[in-house]
Design a protein around this motif. Structure first.
Motif, PDB file in Angstrom:
ATOM      1  N   LYS A   1      44.991  28.072  37.321  1.00  0.00           N
ATOM      2  CA  LYS A   1      45.225  29.380  36.675  1.00  0.00           C
ATOM      3  C   LYS A   1      44.834  29.317  35.189  1.00  0.00           C
TER       4      LYS A   1
ATOM      5  N   GLN B   1      37.302  35.269  41.872  1.00  0.00           N
ATOM      6  CA  GLN B   1      38.424  35.582  40.972  1.00  0.00           C
ATOM      7  C   GLN B   1      37.972  35.555  39.509  1.00  0.00           C
TER       8      GLN B   1
ATOM      9  N   ILE C   1      47.909  36.627  37.506  1.00  0.00           N
ATOM     10  CA  ILE C   1      47.191  35.546  38.199  1.00  0.00           C
ATOM     11  C   ILE C   1      48.258  34.689  38.884  1.00  0.00           C
TER      12      ILE C   1
END
Length: 436
Positions: free
Chosen positions: A73, A43, A65
């Motif tokens: 996050k 990610q 996100i």
């Protein structure tokens, strides 16, 4: 001589420990962008490339996100931005705007905050704009230096993104996504949210302008990785001034992670939540027990910290109540058992309490009604009971319907730990309803 030596050793220890406390607390509380990322490398790579395309090539992008609270996050975006800002040509050119749905509760406040963060208050001055879109496009126009490539790229980070979707007509989101779709100004819009159904909240015109890029963070690591994180979070860095102390500390952390009792504590936390915040809370409470006389963390520290983490706050409040208030809670418990969780009022609780007083024939518990009423109101202030409906000015207080916010298990556990609880009160709590 030896006492002087031991005194100087203890001073060195105390100095080292204060540095340990500072380094580790900073790590647990502030989520430094220099700390390691766990289980989100894919990610991170995706987000980093996306930001570079905006910052270097002037390509507009939008991405969401998505992940539960505490999944990392904010840490992910902070890492990506830090790496981006280390590139020299980017750091001089790229602008960042951080918005939060909890703070910017409408588009007018959000626009003021964007103007402030872009340092354009002087440019805007007293100008009057016909619409939000006109105002917003003027702000972005002010950042232009010429052609598309030399125009300042702007990165918008929208925390609590789902709250922006509740703004009237979703004007802010529409304008941000509209500009990211067109070739006006290079902008990246990054939304952070914990709602999986976020796209359902967007209006059709907003959804059609969104790129539909989504990055999911789901804490997908297993227990061995969790133990590894535990070790990394507690270990001291190589640049720690006292190398010998750091070596001892890190050896102790390694031994701790292999102890069975520590593994059980970590497994329990892992099963409840993979959230790293809960792990940081456990480590913070354990770290508080480290002192000059107890310089290294032990398994007992972790076990006691774990008990503190899992402690029931409502049951803790019960420990500080008076005997009269405890009696009222027991009376409510019996009413709940008789009427199967139906709401009750003060008069019903008072009658139940009077039955107990008459049965015991104790003058100790024989309080006057206003005193009992005061105790009942105190329980309401502590939020152990709450009114079923909103109170109207003309309703009598003693007949207002209430609901108990404690269950039977919580009451019984709290009574077991209640200091100097009278035996007959405890017996009344455990007794069946046969004496009624």
């Amino acid at each position: 001589m030896s006492s002087r030596k031991s005194k100087s050793n203890s001073l060195i220890h105390a100095e080292c420990l204060s540095q340990v406390q500072r380094i580790l607390r900073e790590r647990f509380c502030h989520q430094s962008p220099h700390s390691n990322l766990f289980g989100v490398q894919v990610q991170y790579k995706h987000l980093s490339e996306l930001l570079k395309r905006t910052a270097i090539h002037g390509e507009s992008n939008s991405v969401l996100i998505i992940g539960p609270r505490g999944s990392g996050k904010t840490m992910l975006i902070n890492h990506a931005l830090r790496e981006l800002m280390e590139i020299e040509e980017v750091s001089e050119n790229v602008l960042q705007v951080h918005l939060n749905g909890l703070l910017q509760i409408n588009d007018k406040i959000a626009l003021k905050e964007i103007t402030r963060q872009l340092n354009l208050e002087n440019v805007v001055g007293d100008k009057v704009f016909g619409s939000f879109a006109e105002n917003f496009s003027f702000l972005l126009e002010a950042l232009k230096k010429g052609d598309r490539t030399s125009s300042c790229p702007v990165i918008f980070i929208l925390d609590e993104f789902d709250l922006f979707a509740h703004h009237k007509n979703q004007t802010l989101l529409y304008n941000l996504f509209d500009i990211s779709q067109s070739a006006q100004t290079p902008i990246a819009v990054i939304g952070l949210t914990c709602r999986l159904d976020i796209l359902e909240l967007l209006e059709k015109r907003v959804k059609s302008r969104f790129s539909h890029r989504q990055i999911y963070l789901m804490n997908s690591f297993g227990f061995p990785q969790y133990v590894k994180i535990f070790k990394e979070q507690l270990s001291l860095p190589a640049e720690f001034p006292d190398k010998l102390f750091a070596e001892k500390w890190n050896e102790n952390v390694q031994c701790l992670s292999e102890e069975r009792s520590v593994q059980e504590v970590l497994q329990k936390h892992f099963n409840i939540s993979k959230n790293l915040r809960s792990l940081h809370m456990l480590l913070m409470l354990s770290l508080n027990r480290v002192t000059a006389s107890h310089p290294f963390m032990t398994a007992i520290d972790l076990m006691e910290a774990s008990q503190l983490c899992s402690m029931d706050s409502k049951a803790n409040i019960v420990h500080g109540l008076s005997v009269l208030e405890i009696c009222l809670i027991i009376a409510m418990k019996h009413l709940n058992d008789i009427y199967e969780e139906e709401p009750f009022n003060f008069q019903m609780v008072y009658n139940e309490f009077q039955k107990f007083v008459q049965r015991k024939a104790h003058s100790v518990y024989n309080f006057e009604k206003p005193v009992v009423m005061k105790a009942f109101e105190h329980l309401q202030q502590l939020e152990l009971i709450k009114p079923v409906e909103r109170t109207s000015g003309n309703s009598q207080r003693e007949y207002q319907l209430m609901k108990l916010l404690l269950d039977n298990t919580q009451i019984m556990n709290a009574l077991q730990k209640y200091p100097n609880c009278p035996t007959d009160v405890r017996q009344w709590a455990t007794s069946s309803l046969s004496w009624l």
